[in-house]
Design an enzyme around this catalytic site. Sequence first.
Site, PDB file in Angstrom:
ATOM      1  NE  ARG A  47      -2.531   0.756   3.463  1.00  0.00           N
ATOM      2  CZ  ARG A  47      -2.141   0.854   4.555  1.00  0.00           C
ATOM      3  NH1 ARG A  47      -1.438   2.181   4.880  1.00  0.00           N
ATOM      4  NH2 ARG A  47      -2.342   0.118   5.266  1.00  0.00           N
ATOM      5  CE1 TYR A  99     -17.184  10.383 -16.580  1.00  0.00           C
ATOM      6  CE2 TYR A  99     -16.706  11.253 -14.234  1.00  0.00           C
ATOM      7  CZ  TYR A  99     -17.032  10.145 -15.237  1.00  0.00           C
ATOM      8  OH  TYR A  99     -16.926   9.156 -15.204  1.00  0.00           O
ATOM      9  CG  ASP A 171     -10.405  15.050 -15.508  1.00  0.00           C
ATOM     10  OD1 ASP A 171      -9.702  14.728 -15.643  1.00  0.00           O
ATOM     11  OD2 ASP A 171     -11.006  15.015 -14.856  1.00  0.00           O
ATOM     12  CE  LYS A 196     -12.560   7.389 -18.513  1.00  0.00           C
ATOM     13  NZ  LYS A 196     -12.899   8.511 -18.085  1.00  0.00           N
TER      14      LYS A 196
HETATM   15  C1  LIG Z   1     -14.104   9.029 -16.741  1.00  0.00           C
HETATM   16  C2  LIG Z   1     -13.553  10.286 -15.977  1.00  0.00           C
HETATM   17  C3  LIG Z   1     -13.591  10.124 -14.856  1.00  0.00           C
HETATM   18  C4  LIG Z   1     -13.025   9.251 -14.071  1.00  0.00           C
HETATM   19  O1  LIG Z   1     -12.477   8.037 -13.934  1.00  0.00           O
HETATM   20  P1  LIG Z   1     -12.810   6.892 -13.259  1.00  0.00           P
HETATM   21  O2  LIG Z   1     -12.259   6.205 -13.732  1.00  0.00           O
HETATM   22  O3  LIG Z   1     -13.808   6.138 -14.501  1.00  0.00           O
HETATM   23  O4  LIG Z   1     -13.366   6.814 -11.923  1.00  0.00           O
HETATM   24  C5  LIG Z   1     -13.121  11.724 -14.189  1.00  0.00           C
HETATM   25  N1  LIG Z   1     -13.017  12.482 -15.357  1.00  0.00           N
HETATM   26  C6  LIG Z   1     -13.030  12.797 -16.718  1.00  0.00           C
HETATM   27  C7  LIG Z   1     -12.835  13.499 -17.344  1.00  0.00           C
HETATM   28  C8  LIG Z   1     -13.512  11.191 -17.245  1.00  0.00           C
HETATM   29  O5  LIG Z   1     -13.607  11.309 -18.399  1.00  0.00           O
END
Ligand SMILES: *Cc1c(COP(=O)(O)O)cnc(C)c1O
Length: 381
Positions: A47, A99, A171, A196
């Site tokens: 961890r 998001y 983000d 992604k």
């Molecule tokens: C998918 C996404 C998230 C969340 O991520 P997870 O891996 O699904 O928890 C956050 N911000 C954006 C822009 C996303 O497309």
Amino acid sequence: MSHFKTLAIHAGQQPDPTYGAVVPPIFQSSTYAFRAPGEARTFDYSRSGNPTRHALETCLAALEGGTNGFAFSTGMAAETTVLMLFQPGDSILVHNDIYGGTYRLFNTVFRQAGLNPEFVDLRDPAALRAAITPQTKAIWIETPTNPLMNLVDLAAVAQEAGSNGLITICDNTFLSPYFQRPLSLGIDVVVHSTTKYINGHSDVVGGAAIVGRVDLAQRIGYLQNALGTVQAPSDCALVLRGIRTLAIRMEEHNRNALRVAHWLEAHPKVEAVLHPGLPSHPQHALAQRQMSGYGGTFSFKVRGGREEVFRLLRSTRLFTLAESLGGVESLIEHPRTMTHASLAPEILDRMGITENVVRVSVGIEDADDLVEDLTTAFKAV
Ligand SMILES: *Cc1c(COP(=O)(O)O)cnc(C)c1O
């Protein structure tokens, strides 16, 4: 060794000292033998630190131009960990077009914990300045936004934040560090859903945070261990494998998406195409200044409403009807009833996520086949 494509393949990934394995091994061990009482080795418990995760974190830091990277079990785990930097009573200015899952995290979980998210249109410098109070501690940005592809001027927001002592968080999921490097524009923390583009193969959920400041690195590292929001070693290895082809995938996503966007813009059944690489995008100049490419995800508005959109969504063969984005395969979805369904209708209306908005994540298949698929599908509309 400073260019992106080289770092993606080599940063954190030198041959393993034990057997010379060229690919970082998956260290599937929860614990590590001490040399002697009081004498831990580099790692003591997975961890707190794991060699496979360390390889990924080193590579992520290099690609974003940061000093430290942190890998988390999901994008939401990365966001949660970063938001634990703040205290009850703190106010965070949040771009009002983000998001859906991030909106939910702010508006339910962290609001309940005493944080005050204030949603502001960060495209408007006057609105940003007016929203800053003595309680404001941070600014949360997503650019381009999902699904409307609006942009926020990162350098301008970072400058305003800097003169008020606020932490800025961006983000960067939609572009990946290949096309946008927020730290180089003055942003303090970059977060990702590595689910992604960074992993890119739709076979892992993961998250990341990258910083360029020692104080923030220490605090986020502490929280990652204290909260236990870490990514498992086998998933770290998959994300790291994805990263090795990030550059060539992003180039291909970008090329295919631009081709599809231009084709859609000329289609009589399309009302508008929301893609920052098109001269018709209201912030095209900012896009060219702040990003080195546009990625593979964008949206368009079909002439009509839900009925027309659903006919289109039922008729594609290559574009799979699914949420998520950033994988090698093309996906299509209806934000209003899928990714953004958790938002109240009034909020969706205010944001402009209308019934006729369709989002595509353009994959790296042959662009001719993608256009042909849409050509056939639009005949059903
Ligand atoms: C998918 C996404 C998230 C969340 O991520 P997870 O891996 O699904 O928890 C956050 N911000 C954006 C822009 C996303 O497309």
